[in-house]
Design a protein around this motif. Sequence first.
Motif, PDB file in Angstrom:
ATOM      1  N   GLU A  72      10.031  34.408  48.339  1.00  0.00           N
ATOM      2  CA  GLU A  72      10.270  34.420  49.779  1.00  0.00           C
ATOM      3  C   GLU A  72      11.453  35.306  50.162  1.00  0.00           C
ATOM      4  OE1 GLU A  72       8.601  32.603  52.590  1.00  0.00           O
ATOM      5  OE2 GLU A  72       7.196  33.100  50.990  1.00  0.00           O
ATOM      6  N   ARG A  73      12.375  35.513  49.236  1.00  0.00           N
ATOM      7  CA  ARG A  73      13.568  36.287  49.572  1.00  0.00           C
ATOM      8  C   ARG A  73      13.245  37.763  49.768  1.00  0.00           C
ATOM      9  NH1 ARG A  73      19.052  37.179  45.884  1.00  0.00           N
ATOM     10  NH2 ARG A  73      19.995  38.690  47.273  1.00  0.00           N
ATOM     11  N   THR A  74      12.467  38.309  48.869  1.00  0.00           N
ATOM     12  CA  THR A  74      12.169  39.738  48.946  1.00  0.00           C
ATOM     13  C   THR A  74      11.075  40.050  49.959  1.00  0.00           C
ATOM     14  OG1 THR A  74      10.582  39.541  47.128  1.00  0.00           O
ATOM     15  CG2 THR A  74      12.845  40.111  46.556  1.00  0.00           C
ATOM     16  N   PHE A  75      10.075  39.144  50.044  1.00  0.00           N
ATOM     17  CA  PHE A  75       8.920  39.425  50.901  1.00  0.00           C
ATOM     18  C   PHE A  75       8.189  38.115  51.139  1.00  0.00           C
ATOM     19  CE2 PHE A  75       4.651  41.620  51.470  1.00  0.00           C
ATOM     20  CZ  PHE A  75       5.000  42.194  52.692  1.00  0.00           C
ATOM     21  N   SER A  76       8.238  37.595  52.365  1.00  0.00           N
ATOM     22  CA  SER A  76       7.652  36.287  52.645  1.00  0.00           C
ATOM     23  C   SER A  76       6.140  36.312  52.454  1.00  0.00           C
ATOM     24  CB  SER A  76       7.989  35.852  54.072  1.00  0.00           C
ATOM     25  OG  SER A  76       7.293  36.654  55.007  1.00  0.00           O
ATOM     26  N   PHE A  77       5.596  35.153  52.099  1.00  0.00           N
ATOM     27  CA  PHE A  77       4.148  35.084  51.885  1.00  0.00           C
ATOM     28  C   PHE A  77       3.393  35.313  53.182  1.00  0.00           C
ATOM     29  CE2 PHE A  77       0.026  33.093  51.287  1.00  0.00           C
ATOM     30  CZ  PHE A  77      -0.340  33.596  50.049  1.00  0.00           C
ATOM     31  N   GLU A  78       3.999  34.923  54.301  1.00  0.00           N
ATOM     32  CA  GLU A  78       3.357  35.140  55.604  1.00  0.00           C
ATOM     33  C   GLU A  78       3.127  36.633  55.844  1.00  0.00           C
ATOM     34  OE1 GLU A  78       1.533  33.478  58.836  1.00  0.00           O
ATOM     35  OE2 GLU A  78       2.586  32.374  57.267  1.00  0.00           O
ATOM     36  N   LYS A  79       4.152  37.444  55.560  1.00  0.00           N
ATOM     37  CA  LYS A  79       4.018  38.894  55.739  1.00  0.00           C
ATOM     38  C   LYS A  79       3.055  39.484  54.714  1.00  0.00           C
ATOM     39  CE  LYS A  79       8.575  39.604  57.782  1.00  0.00           C
ATOM     40  NZ  LYS A  79       9.887  40.282  57.648  1.00  0.00           N
ATOM     41  N   PHE A  80       3.132  38.975  53.490  1.00  0.00           N
ATOM     42  CA  PHE A  80       2.222  39.436  52.448  1.00  0.00           C
ATOM     43  C   PHE A  80       0.771  39.194  52.855  1.00  0.00           C
ATOM     44  CE2 PHE A  80      -0.475  37.840  48.986  1.00  0.00           C
ATOM     45  CZ  PHE A  80      -0.578  38.974  48.183  1.00  0.00           C
ATOM     46  N   SER A  81       0.490  37.990  53.342  1.00  0.00           N
ATOM     47  CA  SER A  81      -0.871  37.633  53.740  1.00  0.00           C
ATOM     48  C   SER A  81      -1.350  38.492  54.912  1.00  0.00           C
ATOM     49  CB  SER A  81      -0.914  36.148  54.118  1.00  0.00           C
ATOM     50  OG  SER A  81      -2.218  35.782  54.538  1.00  0.00           O
ATOM     51  N   ALA A  82      -0.473  38.687  55.907  1.00  0.00           N
ATOM     52  CA  ALA A  82      -0.849  39.481  57.082  1.00  0.00           C
ATOM     53  C   ALA A  82      -1.133  40.932  56.698  1.00  0.00           C
ATOM     54  CB  ALA A  82       0.262  39.422  58.121  1.00  0.00           C
TER      55      ALA A  82
END
Length: 286
Positions: A72-82
């Motif tokens: 979550e620190r480097t790249f949130s899962f929400e942004k990854f999924s989107a």
Amino acid sequence: EFTHDARTVHKIILKNIHEDSDAYTYAKPLIRYRDGRRDIKALRTRYSSDATRQTTINKAKSDLKTLRYKNERTFSFEKFSAKLQKAYDELEDAGREVNNGDIVDDLWSRIQAPELQMYVASLKVNYQQTPRDYKLILQDVAAEVGSQKTVSFAPGGTRGVSATYTRKGPCPTSGVHTSDGEVFIGGYDKEQWQSEPVRQYHQEIIKARSNGGGNGKGGDGNHQSRNQKRRANAIKRNRKKLKTLEAQIAAARTQLSTQNRSEAKDDDANTGNAGDAFGGKMSKAK
């Protein structure tokens, strides 16, 4: 009727494109004709051409090539999924749809967070028994990420002890960390540099730049890449507007057709009544 329809389409288009947009630039030479058919053809030539479609495909493939979720620190899962769904949706719109099974096969290796490996393994077993859409799997993983809440951050004084730095690649869209977990010390635009997620790393980045040699600016190599992204995003926005316009035009045409049929029925009814009263066919039949 054709001329009226073309002018109606023209009005719809002008209401939905701004005078400062690229789309208006391509439609402007045709305004004097007030012909929506010409406007639509000009916009399609620009935004639905093979060259534009290929640009979208290349951008989506490039995003998918490096897209990974680590924490979550480097790249949130929400942004990854989107970002993942956006790339696959763009490929589908461009006529290069990826099979759901292939997407899921790649998805397991994209999720690299250590704390999720056990959960991902269980999802993988369940998928073998009951295949599902990849978007549903992403929702399950997102729920698991939210329930764990085990994200930890290093204290401010030791944040840069084990950090690795890089000037390569594009500037992160949010924060300072790249998809590989490295701190990006290249060039940031003014607005992003002053944002809260980046401001707390100012001293660390400046120190890393001075210790790492080079000119410390790191923005020249990425300027062209950012411009290309802006152009690609502008093309995507205009393509979406074009689809919206076409849908509105189709709705307007349907409404016009319905109205014409209704008027025609009224005319037939009036004609029939007159014939019955003044010795027409209806009267003779009686």
